[in-house]
Design a protein around this motif. Sequence first.
Motif, PDB file in Angstrom:
ATOM      1  N   UNK A  48       9.638 -27.712  16.155  1.00 28.06           N
ATOM      2  CA  UNK A  48       9.045 -28.537  15.106  1.00 28.06           C
ATOM      3  C   UNK A  48      10.088 -28.889  14.052  1.00 28.06           C
ATOM      4  N   UNK A  49      10.714 -27.871  13.466  1.00 31.39           N
ATOM      5  CA  UNK A  49      11.674 -28.105  12.393  1.00 31.39           C
ATOM      6  C   UNK A  49      12.574 -26.888  12.272  1.00 31.39           C
ATOM      7  N   UNK A  62      10.681 -35.492  16.704  1.00 30.30           N
ATOM      8  CA  UNK A  62      10.238 -36.860  16.437  1.00 30.30           C
ATOM      9  C   UNK A  62       8.769 -36.943  16.015  1.00 30.30           C
ATOM     10  N   UNK A  63       7.865 -36.157  16.617  1.00 33.48           N
ATOM     11  CA  UNK A  63       6.443 -36.293  16.230  1.00 33.48           C
ATOM     12  C   UNK A  63       6.156 -35.922  14.773  1.00 33.48           C
ATOM     13  N   UNK A  64       7.018 -35.114  14.148  1.00 32.30           N
ATOM     14  CA  UNK A  64       6.718 -34.660  12.791  1.00 32.30           C
ATOM     15  C   UNK A  64       7.659 -35.272  11.755  1.00 32.30           C
ATOM     16  N   UNK A  84       2.318 -32.736   5.848  1.00 28.80           N
ATOM     17  CA  UNK A  84       1.499 -33.790   5.264  1.00 28.80           C
ATOM     18  C   UNK A  84       1.008 -34.740   6.342  1.00 28.80           C
ATOM     19  N   UNK A  85       0.009 -35.523   5.995  1.00 28.50           N
ATOM     20  CA  UNK A  85      -0.537 -36.526   6.924  1.00 28.50           C
ATOM     21  C   UNK A  85      -0.818 -35.908   8.287  1.00 28.50           C
ATOM     22  N   UNK A  90      -1.505 -32.237  15.872  1.00 29.08           N
ATOM     23  CA  UNK A  90      -0.712 -31.175  15.263  1.00 29.08           C
ATOM     24  C   UNK A  90      -1.367 -29.800  15.430  1.00 29.08           C
ATOM     25  N   UNK A  91      -2.574 -29.782  15.944  1.00 30.17           N
ATOM     26  CA  UNK A  91      -3.288 -28.522  16.138  1.00 30.17           C
ATOM     27  C   UNK A  91      -2.527 -27.615  17.109  1.00 30.17           C
ATOM     28  N   UNK A  92      -2.226 -26.400  16.656  1.00 25.93           N
ATOM     29  CA  UNK A  92      -1.439 -25.459  17.455  1.00 25.93           C
ATOM     30  C   UNK A  92      -1.300 -24.160  16.683  1.00 25.93           C
ATOM     31  N   UNK A  93      -0.769 -23.160  17.358  1.00 23.67           N
ATOM     32  CA  UNK A  93      -0.294 -21.963  16.667  1.00 23.67           C
ATOM     33  C   UNK A  93       1.150 -22.226  16.280  1.00 23.67           C
TER      34      UNK A  93
END
Length: 124
Positions: A48-49, A62-64, A84-85, A90-93
């Motif tokens: 994710x980051x 890219x998705x976030x 945000x937004x 985005x639902x996940x652990x």
Amino acid sequence: QVQLVESGGGLVQAGGSLRLSCGASGRTLSSYAMGWFRQAPGKEREFVAAISWSAASTGYSDPVKGRFTISRDNAGKTVYLQMNSLKPEDTAVYYCAARGGVSYSLRVDQYNYWGQGTQVTVSS
């Protein structure tokens, strides 16, 4: 041994925001590059980051990109993921991870320590 603990997950409506936090009990994270990953049901864990140990560089999937921001406090005790937004996808652990060294990695297998995860659910 580094024990990571995430917090801040929950249920939010699409378009809303959440801030995840990650800390290590009894020690600072200042000498580690840090990453956030997520895993949805039936899917592999994905990047994710991430942020370098000095916070000089960050990276996002890219998705976030443009919606999420990773940061770390000056005391080196906590790493954050501002989301945000939010979208239902985005639902996940969400997992916090630490990697020895100055630079971050996008790869799951490059991180040595992991938290237990915090659930993020985004309703439509």
